[in-house]
Write an enzyme that holds these catalytic residues in place. Structure first.
Site, PDB file in Angstrom:
ATOM      1  N   ASN A  41       0.815  -1.216  -0.031  1.00 62.79           N
ATOM      2  CA  ASN A  41       0.002   0.018   0.135  1.00 62.79           C
ATOM      3  C   ASN A  41       0.934   1.068   0.031  1.00 62.79           C
ATOM      4  O   ASN A  41       1.886   1.384   0.851  1.00 62.79           O
ATOM      5  CB  ASN A  41      -1.001  -0.069   1.327  1.00 62.79           C
ATOM      6  CG  ASN A  41      -0.377  -0.219   2.683  1.00 62.79           C
ATOM      7  OD1 ASN A  41       0.773  -0.790   2.680  1.00 62.79           O
ATOM      8  ND2 ASN A  41      -1.047   0.374   3.442  1.00 62.79           N
ATOM      9  N   GLU A  43       0.517   5.118   0.563  1.00 62.13           N
ATOM     10  CA  GLU A  43      -0.468   6.296   1.138  1.00 62.13           C
ATOM     11  C   GLU A  43      -0.336   7.622   0.691  1.00 62.13           C
ATOM     12  O   GLU A  43       0.816   7.652  -0.001  1.00 62.13           O
ATOM     13  CB  GLU A  43      -0.694   6.266   2.709  1.00 62.13           C
ATOM     14  CG  GLU A  43      -1.093   4.797   3.007  1.00 62.13           C
ATOM     15  CD  GLU A  43      -1.485   4.846   4.597  1.00 62.13           C
ATOM     16  OE1 GLU A  43      -0.945   5.728   5.336  1.00 62.13           O
ATOM     17  OE2 GLU A  43      -2.315   3.855   5.280  1.00 62.13           O
ATOM     18  N   CYS A  52      -4.250   0.598  -2.526  1.00 58.69           N
ATOM     19  CA  CYS A  52      -3.726  -0.532  -1.762  1.00 58.69           C
ATOM     20  C   CYS A  52      -2.920  -1.445  -2.337  1.00 58.69           C
ATOM     21  O   CYS A  52      -2.646  -1.242  -3.642  1.00 58.69           O
ATOM     22  CB  CYS A  52      -5.306  -1.206  -1.768  1.00 58.69           C
ATOM     23  SG  CYS A  52      -6.421  -0.635  -0.801  1.00 58.69           S
ATOM     24  N   GLU A  54      -3.084  -4.588  -3.106  1.00 53.09           N
ATOM     25  CA  GLU A  54      -3.404  -5.310  -4.111  1.00 53.09           C
ATOM     26  C   GLU A  54      -3.873  -4.961  -5.339  1.00 53.09           C
ATOM     27  O   GLU A  54      -3.206  -5.296  -6.440  1.00 53.09           O
ATOM     28  CB  GLU A  54      -5.078  -5.809  -3.882  1.00 53.09           C
ATOM     29  CG  GLU A  54      -5.125  -6.624  -2.296  1.00 53.09           C
ATOM     30  CD  GLU A  54      -5.340  -5.800  -1.174  1.00 53.09           C
ATOM     31  OE1 GLU A  54      -4.797  -4.784  -1.216  1.00 53.09           O
ATOM     32  OE2 GLU A  54      -6.078  -6.316  -0.292  1.00 53.09           O
ATOM     33  N   CYS A  86     -10.375  -4.490   0.155  1.00 57.96           N
ATOM     34  CA  CYS A  86     -11.560  -3.616   0.173  1.00 57.96           C
ATOM     35  C   CYS A  86     -12.505  -3.889  -1.032  1.00 57.96           C
ATOM     36  O   CYS A  86     -12.111  -4.533  -1.960  1.00 57.96           O
ATOM     37  CB  CYS A  86     -10.969  -2.137   0.214  1.00 57.96           C
ATOM     38  SG  CYS A  86     -10.340  -1.442  -1.438  1.00 57.96           S
ATOM     39  N   CYS A  89     -10.802  -2.877  -4.607  1.00 58.20           N
ATOM     40  CA  CYS A  89      -9.933  -4.035  -4.895  1.00 58.20           C
ATOM     41  C   CYS A  89     -10.454  -5.383  -5.455  1.00 58.20           C
ATOM     42  O   CYS A  89     -10.313  -5.809  -6.208  1.00 58.20           O
ATOM     43  CB  CYS A  89      -8.801  -4.235  -3.914  1.00 58.20           C
ATOM     44  SG  CYS A  89      -7.770  -3.196  -3.473  1.00 58.20           S
TER      45      CYS A  89
HETATM   46  N1  THU Z   1      -5.432  -1.559   2.571  1.00 56.06           N
HETATM   47  C1  THU Z   1      -4.652  -2.224   1.554  1.00 56.06           C
HETATM   48  O1  THU Z   1      -3.740  -1.950   1.202  1.00 56.06           O
HETATM   49  N2  THU Z   1      -5.253  -3.593   1.339  1.00 56.06           N
HETATM   50  C2  THU Z   1      -6.290  -3.861   1.992  1.00 56.06           C
HETATM   51  O2  THU Z   1      -6.821  -5.003   1.915  1.00 56.06           O
HETATM   52  C3  THU Z   1      -7.158  -3.120   3.139  1.00 56.06           C
HETATM   53  C4  THU Z   1      -6.495  -1.605   3.235  1.00 56.06           C
HETATM   54  C5  THU Z   1      -4.639  -0.267   2.813  1.00 56.06           C
HETATM   55  C6  THU Z   1      -5.276   0.968   2.607  1.00 56.06           C
HETATM   56  C7  THU Z   1      -4.471   1.893   3.597  1.00 56.06           C
HETATM   57  O3  THU Z   1      -3.107   2.387   3.220  1.00 56.06           O
HETATM   58  C8  THU Z   1      -4.486   1.075   4.901  1.00 56.06           C
HETATM   59  O4  THU Z   1      -4.337  -0.092   4.294  1.00 56.06           O
HETATM   60  C9  THU Z   1      -5.369   1.483   5.835  1.00 56.06           C
HETATM   61  O5  THU Z   1      -6.754   1.403   5.059  1.00 56.06           O
END
Ligand code: THU
Length: 126
Positions: A41, A43, A52, A54, A86, A89
């Site tokens: 991920n 941000e 994300c 994925e 999520c 994804c």
């Molecule tokens: N996130 C992912 O990368 N994948 C997931 O399956 C759930 C959420 C990340 C997005 C964000 O950077 C952090 O987790 C919190 O939401």
């Protein structure tokens, strides 16, 4: 491809996760033709621009010309919760993965496995 090999890869790339705002680090390892593709991920200070793990892994693989995939492992360290993908994804997964595609979610304590069909039934496709 064994789950343990995918998990070992996830534990290596998790160091690259950029999650200064949530502190929730995620690594995704996608297994398909020609091997493994990874994502973490990433941000952003403008929170909604976060991507994300994925989707990073899927887009990396597709942009390298890969289209056939079997399974994805999603890993988060130091959390009680499992990193269920999520909704966004899941929809991107449905674009490229079959209904029987395997999704494994793992943290430091437990592991669960699903098919994409279980995670996103009646998915939207054109
Ligand atoms: N996130 C992912 O990368 N994948 C997931 O399956 C759930 C959420 C990340 C997005 C964000 O950077 C952090 O987790 C919190 O939401």
């Amino acid at each position: 491809m064994k789950t343990i090999e995918m998990l070992n890869t996830a534990k290596k790339v998790i160091e690259n996760s950029y999650a200064p705002y949530s502190g929730f680090c995620v690594a995704a390892v996608l297994y398909g033709e020609d091997g493994l593709f990874t994502g973490v991920n990433v941000e952003n200070a403008s929170y909604g621009l976060t991507v994300c793990a994925e989707r990073v892994a899927i887009f990396r693989a597709v942009s390298e010309g890969r289209r056939r995939f079997e399974k994805m492992l999603i890993y988060t360290p130091g959390q009680e919760t499992l990193p269920y993908p999520c909704g966004a994804c899941r929809q991107v997964m449905a674009e490229f993965f079959p209904e029987d595609f395997t999704v494994i979610v793992v943290n430091d304590r437990e592991e669960e496995q699903f098919t994409l069909g279980e995670l996103l039934p009646f998915n939207f496709k054109l």
